[in-house]
Design a protein around this motif. Structure first.
Motif, mmCIF file in Angstrom:
data_model
loop_
_atom_site.group_PDB
_atom_site.id
_atom_site.type_symbol
_atom_site.label_atom_id
_atom_site.label_comp_id
_atom_site.label_asym_id
_atom_site.label_seq_id
_atom_site.Cartn_x
_atom_site.Cartn_y
_atom_site.Cartn_z
ATOM 1 N N THR A 1 0.835 -1.193 0.000
ATOM 2 C CA THR A 1 0.000 0.000 0.000
ATOM 3 C C THR A 1 0.874 1.249 0.000
ATOM 4 O O THR A 1 2.048 1.211 0.401
ATOM 5 C CB THR A 1 -0.921 0.026 1.239
ATOM 6 O OG1 THR A 1 -1.730 1.204 1.204
ATOM 7 C CG2 THR A 1 -0.103 0.033 2.521
ATOM 8 N N SER A 2 0.295 2.353 -0.426
ATOM 9 C CA SER A 2 0.985 3.645 -0.368
ATOM 10 C C SER A 2 0.428 4.517 0.745
ATOM 11 O O SER A 2 0.846 5.675 0.896
ATOM 12 C CB SER A 2 0.844 4.375 -1.713
ATOM 13 O OG SER A 2 -0.540 4.575 -2.019
ATOM 14 N N LEU A 3 -0.497 3.984 1.535
ATOM 15 C CA LEU A 3 -1.099 4.749 2.619
ATOM 16 C C LEU A 3 -0.079 5.046 3.710
ATOM 17 O O LEU A 3 0.809 4.226 3.972
ATOM 18 C CB LEU A 3 -2.285 3.979 3.199
ATOM 19 C CG LEU A 3 -3.453 3.766 2.228
ATOM 20 C CD1 LEU A 3 -4.501 2.847 2.824
ATOM 21 C CD2 LEU A 3 -4.078 5.121 1.855
ATOM 22 N N VAL B 1 8.654 -3.583 6.343
ATOM 23 C CA VAL B 1 9.183 -4.862 6.819
ATOM 24 C C VAL B 1 10.705 -4.852 6.790
ATOM 25 O O VAL B 1 11.371 -4.880 7.817
ATOM 26 C CB VAL B 1 8.624 -6.022 5.980
ATOM 27 C CG1 VAL B 1 9.204 -7.355 6.448
ATOM 28 C CG2 VAL B 1 7.102 -6.049 6.068
ATOM 29 N N SER B 2 11.273 -4.797 5.615
ATOM 30 C CA SER B 2 12.737 -4.753 5.502
ATOM 31 C C SER B 2 13.182 -3.536 4.691
ATOM 32 O O SER B 2 14.130 -2.845 5.055
ATOM 33 C CB SER B 2 13.252 -6.045 4.851
ATOM 34 O OG SER B 2 12.627 -6.263 3.602
ATOM 35 N N ASP B 3 12.485 -3.272 3.610
ATOM 36 C CA ASP B 3 12.800 -2.122 2.756
ATOM 37 C C ASP B 3 11.882 -0.964 3.123
ATOM 38 O O ASP B 3 10.653 -1.066 2.963
ATOM 39 C CB ASP B 3 12.620 -2.504 1.289
ATOM 40 C CG ASP B 3 13.167 -1.441 0.344
ATOM 41 O OD1 ASP B 3 13.320 -0.280 0.772
ATOM 42 O OD2 ASP B 3 13.450 -1.781 -0.820
ATOM 43 N N PRO B 4 12.409 0.153 3.612
ATOM 44 C CA PRO B 4 11.548 1.268 4.019
ATOM 45 C C PRO B 4 10.777 1.913 2.875
ATOM 46 O O PRO B 4 9.877 2.713 3.113
ATOM 47 C CB PRO B 4 12.543 2.262 4.653
ATOM 48 C CG PRO B 4 13.868 1.912 4.053
ATOM 49 C CD PRO B 4 13.840 0.435 3.829
ATOM 50 N N GLU B 5 11.126 1.601 1.648
ATOM 51 C CA GLU B 5 10.413 2.182 0.502
ATOM 52 C C GLU B 5 9.078 1.494 0.248
ATOM 53 O O GLU B 5 8.247 2.019 -0.497
ATOM 54 C CB GLU B 5 11.286 2.090 -0.745
ATOM 55 C CG GLU B 5 12.539 2.960 -0.693
ATOM 56 C CD GLU B 5 13.285 2.957 -2.007
ATOM 57 O OE1 GLU B 5 12.767 2.344 -2.967
ATOM 58 O OE2 GLU B 5 14.366 3.579 -2.081
ATOM 59 N N TYR B 6 8.877 0.350 0.835
ATOM 60 C CA TYR B 6 7.648 -0.406 0.601
ATOM 61 C C TYR B 6 6.851 -0.516 1.902
ATOM 62 O O TYR B 6 7.403 -0.832 2.953
ATOM 63 C CB TYR B 6 7.959 -1.802 0.065
ATOM 64 C CG TYR B 6 8.628 -1.784 -1.295
ATOM 65 C CD1 TYR B 6 7.871 -1.696 -2.462
ATOM 66 C CD2 TYR B 6 10.017 -1.835 -1.404
ATOM 67 C CE1 TYR B 6 8.482 -1.669 -3.704
ATOM 68 C CE2 TYR B 6 10.630 -1.810 -2.641
ATOM 69 C CZ TYR B 6 9.855 -1.720 -3.790
ATOM 70 O OH TYR B 6 10.463 -1.689 -5.019
ATOM 71 N N ARG B 7 5.571 -0.250 1.783
ATOM 72 C CA ARG B 7 4.675 -0.342 2.944
ATOM 73 C C ARG B 7 3.587 -1.373 2.680
ATOM 74 O O ARG B 7 3.214 -1.622 1.532
ATOM 75 C CB ARG B 7 4.037 1.022 3.235
ATOM 76 C CG ARG B 7 5.035 2.084 3.682
ATOM 77 C CD ARG B 7 4.352 3.408 3.935
ATOM 78 N NE ARG B 7 5.290 4.406 4.433
ATOM 79 C CZ ARG B 7 5.568 4.597 5.717
ATOM 80 N NH1 ARG B 7 4.956 3.850 6.629
ATOM 81 N NH2 ARG B 7 6.431 5.519 6.093
ATOM 82 N N TYR B 8 3.083 -1.946 3.767
ATOM 83 C CA TYR B 8 2.088 -3.014 3.663
ATOM 84 C C TYR B 8 0.943 -2.744 4.649
ATOM 85 O O TYR B 8 1.147 -2.185 5.729
ATOM 86 C CB TYR B 8 2.730 -4.368 3.958
ATOM 87 C CG TYR B 8 3.888 -4.689 3.047
ATOM 88 C CD1 TYR B 8 3.692 -5.338 1.833
ATOM 89 C CD2 TYR B 8 5.183 -4.317 3.397
ATOM 90 C CE1 TYR B 8 4.754 -5.617 0.992
ATOM 91 C CE2 TYR B 8 6.257 -4.587 2.554
ATOM 92 C CZ TYR B 8 6.035 -5.235 1.361
ATOM 93 O OH TYR B 8 7.096 -5.494 0.524
ATOM 94 N N HIS B 9 -0.233 -3.169 4.246
ATOM 95 C CA HIS B 9 -1.405 -2.983 5.100
ATOM 96 C C HIS B 9 -1.215 -3.702 6.439
ATOM 97 O O HIS B 9 -0.874 -4.895 6.459
ATOM 98 C CB HIS B 9 -2.662 -3.532 4.416
ATOM 99 C CG HIS B 9 -3.228 -2.624 3.372
ATOM 100 N ND1 HIS B 9 -3.879 -1.446 3.685
ATOM 101 C CD2 HIS B 9 -3.250 -2.726 2.017
ATOM 102 C CE1 HIS B 9 -4.286 -0.859 2.569
ATOM 103 N NE2 HIS B 9 -3.913 -1.609 1.542
ATOM 104 N N PRO B 10 -1.469 -3.036 7.564
ATOM 105 C CA PRO B 10 -1.397 -3.693 8.878
ATOM 106 C C PRO B 10 -2.687 -4.464 9.162
ATOM 107 O O PRO B 10 -3.537 -4.032 9.947
ATOM 108 C CB PRO B 10 -1.209 -2.517 9.842
ATOM 109 C CG PRO B 10 -1.908 -1.375 9.163
ATOM 110 C CD PRO B 10 -1.726 -1.586 7.682
ATOM 111 N N VAL B 11 -2.840 -5.620 8.517
ATOM 112 C CA VAL B 11 -4.114 -6.343 8.599
ATOM 113 C C VAL B 11 -4.434 -6.785 10.023
ATOM 114 O O VAL B 11 -5.605 -6.885 10.393
ATOM 115 C CB VAL B 11 -4.111 -7.553 7.640
ATOM 116 C CG1 VAL B 11 -4.158 -7.102 6.198
ATOM 117 C CG2 VAL B 11 -2.899 -8.447 7.882
ATOM 118 N N SER B 12 -3.412 -7.058 10.824
ATOM 119 C CA SER B 12 -3.686 -7.422 12.220
ATOM 120 C C SER B 12 -4.291 -6.245 12.976
ATOM 121 O O SER B 12 -5.201 -6.419 13.796
ATOM 122 C CB SER B 12 -2.401 -7.889 12.911
ATOM 123 O OG SER B 12 -1.973 -9.133 12.394
ATOM 124 N N ALA B 13 -3.795 -5.038 12.697
ATOM 125 C CA ALA B 13 -4.377 -3.846 13.325
ATOM 126 C C ALA B 13 -5.819 -3.648 12.873
ATOM 127 O O ALA B 13 -6.688 -3.279 13.680
ATOM 128 C CB ALA B 13 -3.543 -2.614 12.992
#
Length: 240
Positions: A139-141, A147-159
């Motif tokens: 996601t870009s939100l 996770v490892s690369d700060p350029e990539y973001r992922y949805h916090p599905v657990s949250a």
């Protein structure tokens, strides 16, 4: 979230810790709600506690039933290995058989047990998601997790799951006076099913069966149970 957590010389799998903590939270939540409703509710809480232990044991060691050779070939695997979806379904089935037998023998009202179970299950989902944190699709939100690369973001599905569980828990607590009528079970199944179905669309894509993943089908089935209960309540209200 790391696969294992360590405290000095002690190490435990994150998934196992999450299951144990979720079971404890569910038992505590059921006990808390049962205090408001006399002896029958306390008896139902006892059944629920035993059922939670059955789920934990069968989920943890259920794989032995499908591969019994592991007992003598790799006995240490009994401690290391956890169950999967197959073992979880078996565990829920075993707990359901136990509960139904107890309810039938003790003549405990089923709606009361279902309402208490709904409150406990929602608490378990919240605690499990809090410990076994997972990321979903990219996601870009701005609130996406790296996770490892700060350029990539992922949805916090657990949250997201925690938010859904917290909202449903608040609804159940506000409606706690209706416990024993099946109302809490209706609310939990409808909104947890719909909420988890929504969360799944931000999760990592999984194999689909007739357009939906296995998790999405389960969430849809849970929401459908709530819709059916809602329709029955509406029809009874019109007849009265």
């Amino acid at each position: 979230m790391p696969a294992q957590l360590s405290w000095g010389p002690f190490t435990i799998q994150t998934g196992l810790l999450a299951v144990i903590a979720a079971a404890v939270a569910a038992i505590f939540a059921v006990r808390l709600l049962s205090r408001l409703y006399g002896a029958a509710a306390k008896e139902a809480a006892d059944y629920w506690q035993n059922a939670a232990f059955i789920v934990m044991l069968v989920w943890k060691f259920g794989h032995v039933l499908f591969a019994p050779a592991v007992v003598w070939q790799r006995p240490l695997a009994l401690i290391v290995m956890n169950g999967g979806t197959r073992e979880l379904l078996l565990a829920v089935a075993a707990a359901a058989v136990y509960v139904l037998a107890k309810i039938r023998r003790g003549r405990l009202p089923l709606p009361l047990f279902l309402d208490l179970s709904a409150f406990g299950a929602v608490a378990a989902v919240f605690v499990y998601a809090c410990i076994d944190r997972e990321t979903g699709a990219a996601t870009s939100l701005p609130w996406g997790l790296t996770v490892s690369d700060p350029e990539y973001r992922y949805h916090p599905v657990s949250a997201y799951s925690m938010i859904v569980a917290a909202v449903v828990a608040a609804l159940l607590w506000m409606r706690r006076g209706a416990a024993g009528s099946g109302e809490l079970a209706r609310i939990a199944s409808l909104y947890m099913g719909a909420g988890m179905l929504l969360v799944s669309f931000w999760d990592v894509p999984a194999p689909t069966y007739w357009l939906l993943s296995a998790f999405q089908w389960r969430a849809l089935a849970l929401a459908a149970v709530g819709i059916i209960f809602s329709a029955r309540v509406h029809n009874k209200g019109e007849r009265s």
